[in-house]
Design a protein around this motif. Sequence first.
Motif, PDB file in Angstrom:
ATOM      1  N   TYR A  19      -0.025  38.184 -37.153  1.00  0.00           N
ATOM      2  CA  TYR A  19       0.771  38.706 -36.042  1.00  0.00           C
ATOM      3  C   TYR A  19       0.856  37.618 -34.975  1.00  0.00           C
ATOM      4  O   TYR A  19      -0.160  37.000 -34.635  1.00  0.00           O
ATOM      5  N   MET A  21       1.284  36.964 -31.229  1.00  0.00           N
ATOM      6  CA  MET A  21       1.235  37.655 -29.935  1.00  0.00           C
ATOM      7  C   MET A  21       1.421  36.605 -28.845  1.00  0.00           C
ATOM      8  O   MET A  21       0.445  36.022 -28.364  1.00  0.00           O
ATOM      9  N   VAL A  26      -2.745  36.205 -34.567  1.00  0.00           N
ATOM     10  CA  VAL A  26      -3.838  37.055 -35.076  1.00  0.00           C
ATOM     11  C   VAL A  26      -3.707  37.106 -36.587  1.00  0.00           C
ATOM     12  O   VAL A  26      -2.693  37.588 -37.110  1.00  0.00           O
ATOM     13  N   ALA A  28      -4.552  38.887 -39.462  1.00  0.00           N
ATOM     14  CA  ALA A  28      -5.106  40.189 -39.834  1.00  0.00           C
ATOM     15  C   ALA A  28      -5.547  40.223 -41.290  1.00  0.00           C
ATOM     16  O   ALA A  28      -6.542  40.875 -41.626  1.00  0.00           O
ATOM     17  N   ALA A  47     -15.437  46.568 -40.415  1.00  0.00           N
ATOM     18  CA  ALA A  47     -15.520  46.706 -38.964  1.00  0.00           C
ATOM     19  C   ALA A  47     -14.127  46.878 -38.376  1.00  0.00           C
ATOM     20  O   ALA A  47     -13.123  46.564 -39.022  1.00  0.00           O
ATOM     21  N   SER A  48     -14.088  47.363 -37.169  1.00  0.00           N
ATOM     22  CA  SER A  48     -12.822  47.484 -36.447  1.00  0.00           C
ATOM     23  C   SER A  48     -12.155  46.105 -36.380  1.00  0.00           C
ATOM     24  O   SER A  48     -12.810  45.111 -36.062  1.00  0.00           O
ATOM     25  N   GLY A  49     -10.861  46.071 -36.733  1.00  0.00           N
ATOM     26  CA  GLY A  49     -10.137  44.804 -36.683  1.00  0.00           C
ATOM     27  C   GLY A  49     -10.244  43.966 -37.947  1.00  0.00           C
ATOM     28  O   GLY A  49      -9.709  42.858 -38.016  1.00  0.00           O
ATOM     29  N   SER A  50     -10.913  44.488 -38.982  1.00  0.00           N
ATOM     30  CA  SER A  50     -11.108  43.682 -40.203  1.00  0.00           C
ATOM     31  C   SER A  50      -9.862  43.654 -41.090  1.00  0.00           C
ATOM     32  O   SER A  50      -9.816  42.899 -42.056  1.00  0.00           O
ATOM     33  N   GLY A  51      -8.868  44.504 -40.784  1.00  0.00           N
ATOM     34  CA  GLY A  51      -7.613  44.427 -41.525  1.00  0.00           C
ATOM     35  C   GLY A  51      -7.331  45.617 -42.438  1.00  0.00           C
ATOM     36  O   GLY A  51      -6.358  45.612 -43.201  1.00  0.00           O
ATOM     37  N   LYS A  52      -8.140  46.662 -42.332  1.00  0.00           N
ATOM     38  CA  LYS A  52      -8.006  47.811 -43.251  1.00  0.00           C
ATOM     39  C   LYS A  52      -6.630  48.482 -43.131  1.00  0.00           C
ATOM     40  O   LYS A  52      -5.957  48.701 -44.139  1.00  0.00           O
ATOM     41  N   SER A  53      -6.237  48.812 -41.906  1.00  0.00           N
ATOM     42  CA  SER A  53      -4.955  49.513 -41.721  1.00  0.00           C
ATOM     43  C   SER A  53      -3.796  48.607 -42.107  1.00  0.00           C
ATOM     44  O   SER A  53      -2.809  49.068 -42.700  1.00  0.00           O
ATOM     45  N   THR A  54      -3.908  47.340 -41.773  1.00  0.00           N
ATOM     46  CA  THR A  54      -2.838  46.405 -42.129  1.00  0.00           C
ATOM     47  C   THR A  54      -2.649  46.393 -43.642  1.00  0.00           C
ATOM     48  O   THR A  54      -1.518  46.477 -44.147  1.00  0.00           O
ATOM     49  N   HIS A 203     -14.706  54.370 -41.237  1.00  0.00           N
ATOM     50  CA  HIS A 203     -15.795  53.604 -40.625  1.00  0.00           C
ATOM     51  C   HIS A 203     -17.140  54.128 -41.098  1.00  0.00           C
ATOM     52  O   HIS A 203     -18.184  53.572 -40.781  1.00  0.00           O
TER      53      HIS A 203
END
Length: 239
Positions: A19, A21, A26, A28, A47-54, A203
Amino acid sequence: MSSPTPAAVFRTIDLTKTYQMGEVQVRALRGVNLELIEGEFVVLLGASGSGKSTLLNILGGLDTPTSGQVFYLDTNLTASEDAELTRYRRDHVGFVFQFYNLIPSLTAKENIELITEIAVSPLEPLDALEIVGLRDRANHFPAQLSGGEQQRVAIARAIAKNPKVLLCDEPTGALDVHTGIVVLEAIARINRELGTTTAVITHNASIANMADRVIALSDGQIASVDRNASKVNAADLQW
Ligand SMILES: Nc1ncnc2c1ncn2[C@@H]1O[C@H](COP(=O)(O)OP(=O)(O)OP(=O)(O)O)[C@@H](O)[C@H]1O
């Protein structure tokens, strides 16, 4: 006699997502190679921000990678036009998110009918509600349902089109333990009874015990892939 090797429903090759910005990039996803096998139940941890949702969004055709390839069966999603990607999402992918996004002015059954009316080979709306244990709530409006019941209606809506894959992003994130377990039982039942290939982001490491395989992401890369020797029933999970 050995059974034939199950097909890969998804295959990713050197997947990256960056991404931009402003001045900052970033990264991801940083080279993800992954296969999801037909009918399996996979939990994605990290962890939060590790790229799971992406990653999940790219598999589901909601987002596109910066480089690399994604195959859904024999279809190269990365080479697909927007219209093809929309059709792929509509026909083959069920999504469940942390928030249920039900339409407040429609009953549970009517929320599901919105999907079944345009689907190619849908389930009966009442059958979809049956599999999540809510057939008797068909005529309730969302405001007349608990959070867990609303999430189960959202799951029934996601599977009512009879999708090949069910992608769930933190489906129990907004729920207490007991309610979360009921929701996970519904997801496991769909995987077992309909054979829907299922990926669940969480999580919560204890949820990993109900998966066939657990894929951990760290900083945009796959950190580990583990196969559970045996699966724990959702009802027996503790956290
Ligand atoms: N639309 C976007 N624009 C810019 N950066 C983004 C965007 N979406 C995600 N990111 C960044 O990409 C990285 C991965 O985000 P992603 O949402 O995939 O992580 P995650 O593992 O799902 O996190 P969480 O568990 O907190 O949901 C994060 O650093 C995030 O800030």
